[in-house]
Design an enzyme around this catalytic site. Sequence first.
Site, PDB file in Angstrom:
ATOM      1  N   ASP A  67       7.530 -12.230   7.215  1.00 39.41           N
ATOM      2  CA  ASP A  67       6.383 -12.298   6.304  1.00 39.41           C
ATOM      3  C   ASP A  67       5.930 -13.733   6.070  1.00 39.41           C
ATOM      4  O   ASP A  67       6.619 -14.694   6.449  1.00 39.41           O
ATOM      5  CB  ASP A  67       6.721 -11.611   4.970  1.00 39.41           C
ATOM      6  CG  ASP A  67       8.111 -11.983   4.440  1.00 39.41           C
ATOM      7  OD1 ASP A  67       8.719 -12.950   4.938  1.00 39.41           O
ATOM      8  OD2 ASP A  67       8.580 -11.302   3.513  1.00 39.41           O
ATOM      9  N   ASN A 136      13.785  -5.615  -6.761  1.00 37.87           N
ATOM     10  CA  ASN A 136      13.092  -4.321  -6.883  1.00 37.87           C
ATOM     11  C   ASN A 136      13.241  -3.472  -5.625  1.00 37.87           C
ATOM     12  O   ASN A 136      12.546  -2.474  -5.455  1.00 37.87           O
ATOM     13  CB  ASN A 136      11.611  -4.547  -7.204  1.00 37.87           C
ATOM     14  CG  ASN A 136      10.881  -5.330  -6.116  1.00 37.87           C
ATOM     15  OD1 ASN A 136      11.455  -5.588  -5.057  1.00 37.87           O
ATOM     16  ND2 ASN A 136       9.642  -5.702  -6.369  1.00 37.87           N
ATOM     17  N   HIS A 138      12.620  -4.459  -2.505  1.00 36.14           N
ATOM     18  CA  HIS A 138      11.708  -4.737  -1.385  1.00 36.14           C
ATOM     19  C   HIS A 138      12.463  -5.304  -0.183  1.00 36.14           C
ATOM     20  O   HIS A 138      13.500  -5.941  -0.326  1.00 36.14           O
ATOM     21  CB  HIS A 138      10.528  -5.632  -1.812  1.00 36.14           C
ATOM     22  CG  HIS A 138      10.850  -7.076  -2.051  1.00 36.14           C
ATOM     23  ND1 HIS A 138      10.194  -7.842  -2.985  1.00 36.14           N
ATOM     24  CD2 HIS A 138      11.743  -7.923  -1.476  1.00 36.14           C
ATOM     25  CE1 HIS A 138      10.667  -9.066  -2.953  1.00 36.14           C
ATOM     26  NE2 HIS A 138      11.604  -9.155  -2.049  1.00 36.14           N
ATOM     27  N   GLU A 143       6.741  -4.057  -1.055  1.00 32.78           N
ATOM     28  CA  GLU A 143       7.083  -3.805  -2.453  1.00 32.78           C
ATOM     29  C   GLU A 143       7.209  -2.292  -2.699  1.00 32.78           C
ATOM     30  O   GLU A 143       6.754  -1.490  -1.868  1.00 32.78           O
ATOM     31  CB  GLU A 143       5.980  -4.386  -3.351  1.00 32.78           C
ATOM     32  CG  GLU A 143       5.761  -5.888  -3.179  1.00 32.78           C
ATOM     33  CD  GLU A 143       6.817  -6.733  -3.894  1.00 32.78           C
ATOM     34  OE1 GLU A 143       7.981  -6.310  -3.986  1.00 32.78           O
ATOM     35  OE2 GLU A 143       6.469  -7.834  -4.347  1.00 32.78           O
TER      36      GLU A 143
END
Length: 242
Positions: A67, A136, A138, A143
């Site tokens: 990313d 979280n 990810h 996400e």
Amino acid sequence: MQIVIMNDAAEVAAYGADIFSTQLQRKAESVLGLATGSTPVALYQELIRRNREGVISFKDATTFNLDEYLGLNGSHPQSYRFFMDEQLFNHIDIDKDNTHVPPGDAKNPMTACQDYEARMAAAGGVDLQLLGIGRNGHIGFNEPSSGLTSRTRVKTLTRETIEDNARFFEEGEYQPHLSITMGIGTILDARKVVLLATGENKADAVRDMVEGPLTASCPASALQLHKDAVVVIDLAAASKLK
Ligand code: F6R
């Protein structure tokens, strides 16, 4: 999913480095999927050391990063291209032309995403993908609520991720809220996946990934579907497993 529990972060990095070394020794022209963040830094240091000692070579390897922030070009100190150059590429015998990070300064990000997928396919697909995990759940910048078959695309970052990554930006400095990230489907296409997680603040996400239901609410749970996924964690990150 294979779970490997080590005593501490140093052992996690060494175990991860062994997996990468074995891959490169078996196939010099490996296509490696790489990650940024705090977790892989110790692993990269170990790979640099082994490269200097001649144990492994990246001369014929190709890399694709997961990313990049959309809106930062590769010369920005917070860009993931800059991070990879500093933390790994500048210190190993890789041909920089064979290192790929999604272009954060793409004029047409949609086309750039398709192009990134095409380059990975043309390279023969990813042999070994390195992952970290967000608090979280990810993976990459996928996400919660990301499609489980998603491909490389532009993704909005959640407030939690922006807050977690704020530590890397100066106060008042522009911090992007958008990214280009490999999709979950892209990640699952890698022939082997190794996810590293250390520290107590990852324990909930690790539990949800390993023991929770397969759900877009925890993108890492998609790794339950992968036939060769190795999760390497320290005791603290494993502390909420049954
Ligand atoms: C980084 C990435 C992220 C990180 C995750 C964990 O390229 O894709 O998913 O792996 O946010 O980051 P750290 O290791 O900083 O806790």
